[in-house]
Write a protein that holds these residues in place. Structure first.
Motif, PDB file in Angstrom:
ATOM      1  N   LYS A 178       5.449  -6.092   2.954  1.00 19.59           N
ATOM      2  CA  LYS A 178       5.178  -4.742   2.433  1.00 19.59           C
ATOM      3  C   LYS A 178       4.071  -4.826   1.382  1.00 19.59           C
ATOM      4  O   LYS A 178       4.118  -5.678   0.498  1.00 19.59           O
ATOM      5  CB  LYS A 178       6.425  -4.146   1.780  1.00 19.59           C
ATOM      6  CG  LYS A 178       7.560  -3.897   2.748  1.00 19.59           C
ATOM      7  CD  LYS A 178       8.714  -3.189   2.075  1.00 19.59           C
ATOM      8  CE  LYS A 178       9.432  -4.143   1.137  1.00 19.59           C
ATOM      9  NZ  LYS A 178      10.632  -3.585   0.547  1.00 19.59           N
ATOM     10  N   VAL A 179       3.111  -3.933   1.493  1.00 16.98           N
ATOM     11  CA  VAL A 179       2.002  -3.849   0.545  1.00 16.98           C
ATOM     12  C   VAL A 179       2.064  -2.476  -0.109  1.00 16.98           C
ATOM     13  O   VAL A 179       2.171  -1.462   0.589  1.00 16.98           O
ATOM     14  CB  VAL A 179       0.644  -4.033   1.269  1.00 16.98           C
ATOM     15  CG1 VAL A 179      -0.510  -3.883   0.310  1.00 16.98           C
ATOM     16  CG2 VAL A 179       0.598  -5.384   1.969  1.00 16.98           C
ATOM     17  N   PHE A 180       2.011  -2.441  -1.450  1.00 19.39           N
ATOM     18  CA  PHE A 180       2.044  -1.154  -2.140  1.00 19.39           C
ATOM     19  C   PHE A 180       0.623  -0.601  -2.193  1.00 19.39           C
ATOM     20  O   PHE A 180      -0.249  -1.136  -2.863  1.00 19.39           O
ATOM     21  CB  PHE A 180       2.629  -1.288  -3.544  1.00 19.39           C
ATOM     22  CG  PHE A 180       2.958   0.041  -4.158  1.00 19.39           C
ATOM     23  CD1 PHE A 180       4.089   0.737  -3.756  1.00 19.39           C
ATOM     24  CD2 PHE A 180       2.131   0.612  -5.109  1.00 19.39           C
ATOM     25  CE1 PHE A 180       4.400   1.975  -4.308  1.00 19.39           C
ATOM     26  CE2 PHE A 180       2.433   1.845  -5.669  1.00 19.39           C
ATOM     27  CZ  PHE A 180       3.572   2.526  -5.260  1.00 19.39           C
ATOM     28  N   ILE A 181       0.392   0.482  -1.444  1.00 18.17           N
ATOM     29  CA  ILE A 181      -0.911   1.138  -1.333  1.00 18.17           C
ATOM     30  C   ILE A 181      -0.857   2.462  -2.086  1.00 18.17           C
ATOM     31  O   ILE A 181       0.125   3.204  -1.970  1.00 18.17           O
ATOM     32  CB  ILE A 181      -1.261   1.424   0.148  1.00 18.17           C
ATOM     33  CG1 ILE A 181      -1.282   0.142   0.975  1.00 18.17           C
ATOM     34  CG2 ILE A 181      -2.568   2.200   0.270  1.00 18.17           C
ATOM     35  CD1 ILE A 181      -2.493  -0.721   0.817  1.00 18.17           C
ATOM     36  N   ALA A 182      -1.917   2.760  -2.849  1.00 15.75           N
ATOM     37  CA  ALA A 182      -1.977   4.031  -3.589  1.00 15.75           C
ATOM     38  C   ALA A 182      -3.371   4.641  -3.466  1.00 15.75           C
ATOM     39  O   ALA A 182      -4.379   3.953  -3.609  1.00 15.75           O
ATOM     40  CB  ALA A 182      -1.645   3.803  -5.055  1.00 15.75           C
ATOM     41  N   TYR A 183      -3.393   5.946  -3.159  1.00 14.13           N
ATOM     42  CA  TYR A 183      -4.642   6.709  -3.230  1.00 14.13           C
ATOM     43  C   TYR A 183      -4.816   7.237  -4.643  1.00 14.13           C
ATOM     44  O   TYR A 183      -5.901   7.296  -5.167  1.00 14.13           O
ATOM     45  CB  TYR A 183      -4.605   7.909  -2.269  1.00 14.13           C
ATOM     46  CG  TYR A 183      -4.951   7.537  -0.863  1.00 14.13           C
ATOM     47  CD1 TYR A 183      -6.274   7.404  -0.474  1.00 14.13           C
ATOM     48  CD2 TYR A 183      -3.965   7.321   0.079  1.00 14.13           C
ATOM     49  CE1 TYR A 183      -6.594   7.058   0.826  1.00 14.13           C
ATOM     50  CE2 TYR A 183      -4.280   6.976   1.371  1.00 14.13           C
ATOM     51  CZ  TYR A 183      -5.589   6.845   1.739  1.00 14.13           C
ATOM     52  OH  TYR A 183      -5.899   6.502   3.014  1.00 14.13           O
ATOM     53  N   ASP A 184      -3.708   7.676  -5.213  1.00  9.94           N
ATOM     54  CA  ASP A 184      -3.684   8.235  -6.556  1.00  9.94           C
ATOM     55  C   ASP A 184      -2.231   8.201  -7.026  1.00  9.94           C
ATOM     56  O   ASP A 184      -1.399   7.549  -6.403  1.00  9.94           O
ATOM     57  CB  ASP A 184      -4.253   9.666  -6.556  1.00  9.94           C
ATOM     58  CG  ASP A 184      -3.571  10.585  -5.551  1.00  9.94           C
ATOM     59  OD1 ASP A 184      -2.357  10.417  -5.293  1.00  9.94           O
ATOM     60  OD2 ASP A 184      -4.234  11.488  -5.029  1.00  9.94           O
ATOM     61  N   SER A 185      -1.920   8.909  -8.104  1.00  6.91           N
ATOM     62  CA  SER A 185      -0.552   8.851  -8.643  1.00  6.91           C
ATOM     63  C   SER A 185       0.468   9.561  -7.750  1.00  6.91           C
ATOM     64  O   SER A 185       1.658   9.329  -7.882  1.00  6.91           O
ATOM     65  CB  SER A 185      -0.516   9.443 -10.051  1.00  6.91           C
ATOM     66  OG  SER A 185      -0.893  10.807 -10.016  1.00  6.91           O
TER      67      SER A 185
END
Length: 140
Positions: free
Chosen positions: A43-50
């Motif tokens: 699992k990879v924690f991906i974020a575009y924004d908050s």
């Protein structure tokens, strides 16, 4: 600089795979960009924004091409869950250590855009730019 010490990786996405066209493939060389916890947990924690963020699946798909060539697949946040259209574009991941966990901030750019040219320029001087399968990538 090695890919495991890099904090930025970009790839030309190509066609992508999966029903939502949100899965990008990595070779064994490029998968070293991700931290050990992400590789072990899948699992990879991906974020575009908050607001738009998620744990995304990472799996070794192992494909045979006369000899064993490992292909890893990362399922990115789909468009209906706040992600973007990926096929034919450039995916830029920035690795940040927040507390004790790595977060991968994602940006998606159009090919041949000024942002794409900037990524090429940054990686040409500090990391490898190339790709044997026709998809260019770079890191720094």
């Amino acid at each position: 600089m090695t890919i495991s010490s890099a904090h930025n990786l970009w790839l030309e996405a190509g066609d992508m795979s999966g029903g939502s066209r949100n899965q990008i493939e990595f070779s064994d060389d490029l998968i070293r960009f991700f931290d050990a916890d992400s590789l072990q947990s899948g699992k990879v924690f991906i974020a575009y924004d908050s607001k738009v963020k998620a744990y995304c699946p990472l799996a070794d798909r192992g494909t045979e091409y006369g000899q064993r060539v490992n292909i890893w697949r990362l399922g990115l946040i789909t468009e209906d869950k706040g992600g973007q259209k990926y096929p034919g574009r450039v995916i830029h991941l920035e690795k940040k250590l927040i507390g004790k966990k790595y977060v991968y901030l994602i940006k998606v750019h159009d090919c041949a855009s000024s942002d794409h040219h900037s990524l090429i320029s940054k990686s040409t001087s500090t990391g490898l730019t190339g790709g044997t399968s026709g998809r260019r990538y770079g890191y720094w």
